[in-house]
Write a protein that holds these residues in place. Structure first.
Motif, short mmCIF file in Angstrom:
data_model
loop_
_atom_site.label_atom_id
_atom_site.label_comp_id
_atom_site.label_asym_id
_atom_site.label_seq_id
_atom_site.Cartn_x
_atom_site.Cartn_y
_atom_site.Cartn_z
N GLU A 1 0.85 -1.20 0.00
CA GLU A 1 0.00 0.00 0.00
C GLU A 1 0.88 1.24 0.00
OE1 GLU A 1 -2.69 3.13 1.45
OE2 GLU A 1 -1.03 2.35 2.63
N ALA A 2 1.95 1.18 0.75
CA ALA A 2 2.86 2.32 0.83
C ALA A 2 3.46 2.66 -0.53
CB ALA A 2 3.97 2.01 1.84
N GLU A 3 3.56 1.66 -1.40
CA GLU A 3 4.18 1.88 -2.71
C GLU A 3 3.12 2.09 -3.79
OE1 GLU A 3 7.50 1.80 -3.17
OE2 GLU A 3 8.14 1.07 -1.22
N GLY A 4 1.87 2.14 -3.38
CA GLY A 4 0.80 2.38 -4.35
C GLY A 4 0.33 1.12 -5.07
N PHE A 5 0.65 -0.03 -4.54
CA PHE A 5 0.19 -1.26 -5.17
C PHE A 5 -1.05 -1.82 -4.47
CE2 PHE A 5 4.33 -1.10 -7.07
CZ PHE A 5 4.18 -1.76 -8.27
N GLN A 6 -1.85 -2.52 -5.25
CA GLN A 6 -3.02 -3.18 -4.70
C GLN A 6 -2.78 -4.70 -4.70
OE1 GLN A 6 -4.76 -0.28 -3.38
NE2 GLN A 6 -6.42 -1.69 -3.82
N LEU A 7 -3.50 -5.38 -3.86
CA LEU A 7 -3.31 -6.83 -3.74
C LEU A 7 -4.51 -7.61 -4.25
CD1 LEU A 7 -1.32 -8.94 -2.54
CD2 LEU A 7 -2.73 -8.92 -0.50
N MET A 8 -4.25 -8.52 -5.16
CA MET A 8 -5.30 -9.40 -5.65
C MET A 8 -5.13 -10.72 -4.92
SD MET A 8 -7.29 -8.77 -8.43
CE MET A 8 -7.06 -9.02 -10.17
N LEU A 9 -6.25 -11.29 -4.52
CA LEU A 9 -6.17 -12.53 -3.75
C LEU A 9 -6.78 -13.69 -4.53
CD1 LEU A 9 -5.50 -13.76 -0.96
CD2 LEU A 9 -7.87 -13.33 -0.34
N SER A 10 -6.01 -14.76 -4.69
CA SER A 10 -6.53 -15.93 -5.41
C SER A 10 -6.32 -17.18 -4.59
CB SER A 10 -5.80 -16.09 -6.75
OG SER A 10 -5.95 -14.94 -7.54
N GLU A 11 -7.38 -17.88 -4.31
CA GLU A 11 -7.28 -19.12 -3.54
C GLU A 11 -7.36 -20.33 -4.46
OE1 GLU A 11 -9.03 -18.84 0.71
OE2 GLU A 11 -10.51 -18.04 -0.67
N THR A 12 -6.42 -21.23 -4.30
CA THR A 12 -6.38 -22.39 -5.18
C THR A 12 -7.02 -23.63 -4.58
OG1 THR A 12 -4.27 -23.17 -4.31
CG2 THR A 12 -4.20 -21.62 -6.13
N ASP A 13 -7.16 -23.65 -3.26
CA ASP A 13 -7.66 -24.84 -2.60
C ASP A 13 -6.79 -26.04 -2.95
OD1 ASP A 13 -9.34 -26.14 -0.89
OD2 ASP A 13 -10.76 -26.73 -2.44
N ASP A 14 -5.53 -25.78 -3.27
CA ASP A 14 -4.58 -26.83 -3.66
C ASP A 14 -5.05 -27.65 -4.84
OD1 ASP A 14 -2.16 -26.70 -2.34
OD2 ASP A 14 -3.00 -27.46 -0.48
N ASP A 15 -5.79 -27.00 -5.71
CA ASP A 15 -6.29 -27.66 -6.92
C ASP A 15 -5.61 -27.00 -8.11
OD1 ASP A 15 -7.74 -28.17 -9.26
OD2 ASP A 15 -9.59 -28.52 -8.14
N ARG A 16 -4.86 -27.80 -8.87
CA ARG A 16 -4.08 -27.21 -9.95
C ARG A 16 -4.94 -26.58 -11.05
NH1 ARG A 16 -2.82 -31.68 -13.83
NH2 ARG A 16 -0.71 -30.87 -14.06
N MET A 17 -6.15 -27.06 -11.23
CA MET A 17 -7.00 -26.47 -12.25
C MET A 17 -7.53 -25.12 -11.79
SD MET A 17 -6.47 -28.43 -14.59
CE MET A 17 -7.51 -27.70 -15.86
N LEU B 1 -4.75 -22.78 -12.23
CA LEU B 1 -4.62 -22.38 -13.63
C LEU B 1 -5.65 -21.34 -14.01
CD1 LEU B 1 -3.46 -22.62 -16.45
CD2 LEU B 1 -4.89 -24.64 -16.82
N ARG B 2 -6.88 -21.57 -13.59
CA ARG B 2 -7.94 -20.60 -13.92
C ARG B 2 -7.59 -19.22 -13.36
NH1 ARG B 2 -11.82 -24.71 -13.04
NH2 ARG B 2 -12.41 -23.93 -10.99
N HIS B 3 -7.12 -19.21 -12.13
CA HIS B 3 -6.74 -17.93 -11.52
C HIS B 3 -5.60 -17.28 -12.29
CE1 HIS B 3 -9.23 -17.28 -8.07
NE2 HIS B 3 -9.07 -18.52 -7.65
N LEU B 4 -4.61 -18.06 -12.63
CA LEU B 4 -3.47 -17.47 -13.33
C LEU B 4 -3.88 -16.91 -14.69
CD1 LEU B 4 -0.60 -19.93 -12.37
CD2 LEU B 4 -0.92 -17.58 -11.64
N ARG B 5 -4.83 -17.59 -15.33
CA ARG B 5 -5.34 -17.07 -16.59
C ARG B 5 -5.97 -15.69 -16.38
NH1 ARG B 5 -5.47 -21.59 -20.28
NH2 ARG B 5 -6.74 -23.23 -19.37
N GLU B 6 -6.80 -15.60 -15.37
CA GLU B 6 -7.47 -14.33 -15.10
C GLU B 6 -6.46 -13.24 -14.75
OE1 GLU B 6 -10.44 -13.31 -15.51
OE2 GLU B 6 -11.16 -15.24 -16.20
N LEU B 7 -5.52 -13.60 -13.90
CA LEU B 7 -4.51 -12.64 -13.50
C LEU B 7 -3.73 -12.15 -14.71
CD1 LEU B 7 -3.25 -14.46 -10.29
CD2 LEU B 7 -4.74 -12.46 -10.42
N SER B 8 -3.47 -13.09 -15.59
CA SER B 8 -2.74 -12.77 -16.79
C SER B 8 -3.55 -11.82 -17.67
CB SER B 8 -2.43 -14.06 -17.54
OG SER B 8 -1.55 -13.83 -18.59
#
Lengths: 380, 380
Positions: B123-139, B142-149
């Motif tokens: 926050e001090a550097e002006g960045f925001q945090l996105m939170l993605s939970e995988t539930d230890d499921d690789r799919m 992957l879905r999260h990484l796609r969205e983040l990308s």
DNA sequence: GCAGTTGGTGCTAACGTTAGCACGGAGTAA
DNA sequence: TTACTCCGTGCTAACGTTAGCACCAACTGC
């Protein structure tokens, strides 16, 4: 993923490209050898010798595009590692797929449970969760809302600070939002919360019924809507029990501070006429109190009966088991998620006031008993 | 904040505007009466009778613009509630100000602490945090990484699943990222973690020194890098203590499941030759074990010595106080944040391998003692 | 054999912002 | 007066994507 800041080559130069291997290599590419270069629809179009429109439509599964072309486009997109640019899509009027959760502190397991439930429900709908912690500081809250606004988040779920900044109010007016737990009138009338008054009334009534007359309350400041309601509930129960309102040894202070919980309970137990029972109005304060009581070796419920707030792991094995106010966190979080998802999917017509009040529930364990005495036979 | 999907009016129609009150009202505005209309630099420019460029430069504090113009622009921007559109800025080559945290489950207080520290530092550097939970499921991962990308996040901090999908690997190659705790070779060599082997070796050695010979280990699957390391550490200590490797009653399973912890400890205690000591290799498993032992009324350390993993609130007041493996969570999280911030602010040249290994530390409390005996006089 | 339809594709503009270049006016040196 | 500089501002293009419209070829019905 990030755009490397290489010299920008005007479009006209793109024509001076050459075929190297299978892929057209433009001037831009050459200047970036090795560096991650973000693939666009144009790259795919050039490679296949079709137009950008065709690529866009193929990827969007437009019925006007032939199956064969679609196949070739998808193939190429996959091979080249194409990932659509949502920023560009947003500029064409699409809304973002990001919902922000604005809370005081994610370490509070109350909020982390909410974050989890939201995340889970939203992932299914293709939404991402942005997390903003305010630390109960209105200026931090404002800074976050500005950033969220600049990022054009689709919706906001917020546990507002005591008195949000006027600019925060303005910013929230431009985005679908939902207040959680705390409710500030200036932020609109969509709210999911707990019946704080009733929860604390019940908890306190339980102690009154056991025969306590010197009952202390330790909770958040009256400035916070939740703090005020919980205090009101506490006082209601005292009044109904025929005890004077100010019989309460009330200590109000920062609700997210474990340390404050420790300090406050130490103060409460020091004086003459120390209370025989204690009701708590926040999870973090409860954690502090439990630690302090353990360390000091205070006999519970012999010397002091305690009713906690929330039901954390550890509350059940603390001392004789903590009697506490259980909160339907999961249900609330799911409710919020569903409400917001529906709100974002439909036209903004249904923007009427919405309020959902969940009841708390008193979980009876061993930490409450008649003053000075043994626990009565428990009914649960 | 979101763009209302009203009919789009071509630019030419914008000239048919009229002065109403102080503000120019265009055809677009009229069609949107009341609806939240997002202010752009053009709106400000039209109102002040200057060009969009001037507005843009004034807001960017460009030295070429006169102070007077800057003042008027800022005034107008503030009055009209202008909020810059980062999507548009990103299209011009700016990078996003969002960093994603990809973790199994935010309810695990280990991860919520990390999220908090990251959020605070960013926050001090002006960045925001996105939170993605995988539930230890690789799919899900992957879905999260796609969205983040697709959202072009500037950086990723990830606690990877056991075997990330090949596409996940590809996606991560295009963004500065950092592995946390778990380390998968395919995801690069930037890693912040704990010396899992040494932590478990010490914890187990402590029990060996006390004289235990039937020591059980309950932890995550070997498939996970952390699970494998912790198990190795456990076995090293057994070997060093002259006990056979397979003397261990090892139970491996989902590390994030409190339920599994309960079930596993129940099984461990049922057989003949039940272990006299238990070492744990995950926080959630520890929580489950503590609940189960409390409910069954197992005498600790009389019947069973226990070394937990992590140091949650509640561990200190559980039974005789839980001896446990403390982890430098805060320091690690701060380290990650600083590393990533620096990485994002400088040119991507310094992309060499980076590894930071933090030591765990054994916190001695009352839950460990010689087999069957009383706790020895404690030294801490 | 000709008009009309349909299927598949390309061209172009637009979203909001920013950077490069151009332009006009005022001031300065010769 | 002329040529030059400098200051402040405007014009235009570009980022990646999408939607409206135009276009061409192949087919249909008469």
């Amino acid at each position: 993923m990030i755009k490397p800041d290489a010299p920008i080559h005007p479009t006209t130069e793109r024509d001076e490209s050459a075929i190297v291997g299978k892929r057209k290599v433009t001037a831009r590419d050459q200047s970036l050898e090795g560096a991650p270069y973000v693939i666009t629809t144009r790259d795919i179009a050039e490679r296949l010798g079709v137009s950008v429109s065709t690529v866009g439509r193929a990827l969007a599964d437009d019925p006007r595009i032939s199956e064969e072309t679609k196949f070739r486009v998808r193939q190429a997109a996959s091979e080249m590692g194409y990932v659509g640019n949502r920023a560009a899509r947003m500029m064409r009027g699409a809304s973002s797929n990001v919902v922000a959760l604005v809370i005081p502190d994610i370490r509070n397991s109350f909020y982390s449970t909410i974050a989890h439930e939201l995340s889970k429900n939203m992932e299914a709908e293709g939404f991402q969760l942005m997390l903003s912690e305010t630390d109960d500081d209105r200026m931090v809250e404002l800074r976050h809302l500005r950033e969220l606004s600049a990022n054009r988040v689709a919706g906001v779920i917020i546990v507002p600070t005591a008195r949000p900044h006027a600019d925060s109010v303005k910013l929230l007016r431009t985005v679908p939002h939902l207040q959680l737990l705390r409710r500030h009138p200036s932020l609109g009338s969509q709210w999911f919360g707990v019946d704080d008054h009733e929860a604390l009334r019940q908890a306190t009534a339980h102690l009154v019924t056991l025969g306590h007359t010197r009952i202390a309350y330790l909770g958040g400041p009256e400035e916070l809507p939740t703090g005020a309601e919980r205090l009101r509930g506490f006082r209601s129960a005292l009044r109904e029990g025929g005890l004077p309102d100010d019989a309460g040894y009330t200590e109000l202070g920062p609700p997210s501070s474990v340390e404050h919980g420790r300090d406050a309970v130490r103060r409460l137990l020091q004086g003459r006429d120390a209370p025989t029972a204690l009701v708590l109005g926040s999870i973090q304060l409860t954690l502090g109190v439990l630690e302090e009581l353990s360390e000091q070796g205070v006999k519970v419920p012999g010397e002091l009966s305690v009713v906690g707030f929330g039901d954390e792991p550890g509350f059940s094995w603390w001392g004789p088991g903590l009697t506490t106010i259980g909160l339907p966190i999961q249900e609330m979080a799911t409710g919020c998620a569903l409400w917001l998802m529906r709100r974002l999917k439909t036209k903004p017509s249904n923007d009427g006031p919405y309020t959902s009040v969940s009841p708390g529930s008193l979980i009876l364990r061993g930490s409450t008993a008649p003053p000075g005495g043994r626990a009565p036979s428990r009914s649960d």
